[in-house]
Design a protein around this motif. Structure first.
Motif, short mmCIF file in Angstrom:
data_model
loop_
_atom_site.label_atom_id
_atom_site.label_comp_id
_atom_site.label_asym_id
_atom_site.label_seq_id
_atom_site.Cartn_x
_atom_site.Cartn_y
_atom_site.Cartn_z
N ILE A 37 3.03 2.83 -0.84
CA ILE A 37 2.02 2.87 0.23
C ILE A 37 2.70 3.08 1.58
CG2 ILE A 37 0.25 1.54 1.43
CD1 ILE A 37 -0.28 0.12 -1.25
N ALA A 38 3.79 2.34 1.82
CA ALA A 38 4.50 2.45 3.10
C ALA A 38 5.11 3.83 3.29
CB ALA A 38 5.58 1.38 3.18
N ALA A 39 5.60 4.42 2.21
CA ALA A 39 6.23 5.73 2.31
C ALA A 39 5.22 6.86 2.43
CB ALA A 39 7.13 5.97 1.09
N ASN A 40 4.07 6.73 1.78
CA ASN A 40 3.13 7.84 1.68
C ASN A 40 1.89 7.71 2.55
OD1 ASN A 40 4.17 9.67 -0.69
ND2 ASN A 40 4.46 7.57 -1.36
N GLY A 41 1.55 6.51 2.98
CA GLY A 41 0.39 6.32 3.84
C GLY A 41 0.75 6.55 5.30
N ASP A 42 -0.21 7.04 6.06
CA ASP A 42 -0.04 7.19 7.51
C ASP A 42 -0.54 5.95 8.24
OD1 ASP A 42 0.94 9.90 7.30
OD2 ASP A 42 -1.12 10.46 6.79
#
Length: 314
Positions: free
Chosen positions: A205-210
């Motif tokens: 989530i941290a890597a792919n979410g804005d």
């Protein structure tokens, strides 16, 4: 985030160390599952005139009387188009589009259309879904929705970022020159705010979410969530949460719990929101469903007494 510095919807409500306020539609108080939707466009336009940062719509395909709420009733994409035509600058957000229930081509076509027509005002909250009745109705295996969410996410991102993507996915293939138009407004992308866990590892989530949209919690619990989010992200990515409020006429009313929020006076609401801002929450989506007062009067009080403490960034 450099990718979105020109995106009107993003820059209106997100800034590091600052908190802004939005409203869930319908902007009304109602009992049961189904709102009246009376004066809904007038209320949306008034929210914009009063200076709220964003309007948020929900994605609820089926009426489940046991779940307790159907949101704004209307299809979110059609409704966002209607809101686009009747507003000028307010951010238009989704809280949230259920990615496993839709094909990524349809999602990309709808999202980029809204983003273009609104001139970059779309902020796209996305989720894996939590209404059990929906998945068998769409012929989707409930245990696989986490994987379906990821597959749809990757496919969607390729469609937005590439003119003629080569895609080999469990949800579809593109092996020759084909792509989706229009592309997003003012950027090659649209801000994607991931809701809750969406059945994904936190690092994913941290890597792919804005950004990350989470649920109301106590100040202490939410501070731990925000801290974990900041530690997992190398650049600023906003943290959002919803909050149901029943705002009383007495500004000094002490907070008492309601579903996912509080019954309270405005002085305590301001204090609570300032506490959220201090721990790093960047946007709060207020929901007036459980209010006991006229929603228009509540909105006016919020605009006059609360919003000055948490202005949006025009």
């Amino acid at each position: 985030m450099e990718t979105f510095h020109n995106k009107q919807g993003y820059k209106r409500i997100f800034k590091e160390n600052k908190l802004t306020l939005g409203l869930f539609i319908p902007i009304e108080a109602y009992s049961g599952s189904i709102p009246s939707m009376e004066k809904h466009i007038q209320m949306a336009q008034k929210a914009e005139e009063l200076g709220f940062g964003a309007l948020w719509v929900r994605d609820i395909p089926l009426f489940d009387p046991y779940f307790g709420d159907v949101g704004q009733i209307y299809d979110p994409w059609i409704y966002l188009g209607y809101l686009t035509a009747h507003t000028k600058k307010i951010t238009l957000g989704t809280g949230s589009i259920v990615f496993p229930l839709r094909h990524p081509i349809h999602l990309a076509k709808a999202a980029t259309s809204i983003d273009q027509l609104s001139k970059g005002r779309l902020v796209l909250g996305i989720a894996s879904g939590d209404r059990q009745v929906e998945f068998p109705a769409f012929n989707i295996n409930i245990p696989s929705r986490g994987e379906a969410f990821r597959e749809t996410y990757y496919y969607f991102k390729q469609l937005l970022n590439e003119d003629f993507p080569m895609i080999d996915s469990q949800v579809g293939q593109i092996h020759r020159n084909a792509g989706v138009l229009p592309k997003p407004y003012h950027s090659s992308d649209i801000p994607l705010i991931i809701t809750g866990s969406s059945r994904q590892p936190f690092d994913w989530i941290a890597a792919n979410g804005d950004g990350w949209m989470y649920y109301p919690r106590s100040i202490h619990q939410q501070s731990l969530s925000v801290q974990a989010w900041r530690e997992a992200t190398s650049t600023f990515k906003p943290f959002l949460q919803s909050l149901y409020i029943d705002l009383t006429e007495d500004p000094d009313t002490e907070p008492s719990p309601i579903h996912l929020g509080f019954r309270l006076g405005r002085k305590h609401l301001i204090h609570f929101l300032k506490s959220l801002e201090k721990i790093g929450v960047n946007h709060v989506m207020l929901n007036l469903k459980y209010g006991q007062r006229d929603a228009e009067k509540v909105m006016e009080e919020l605009a006059n007494e609360v919003l000055p403490h948490f202005p949006s960034f025009d």
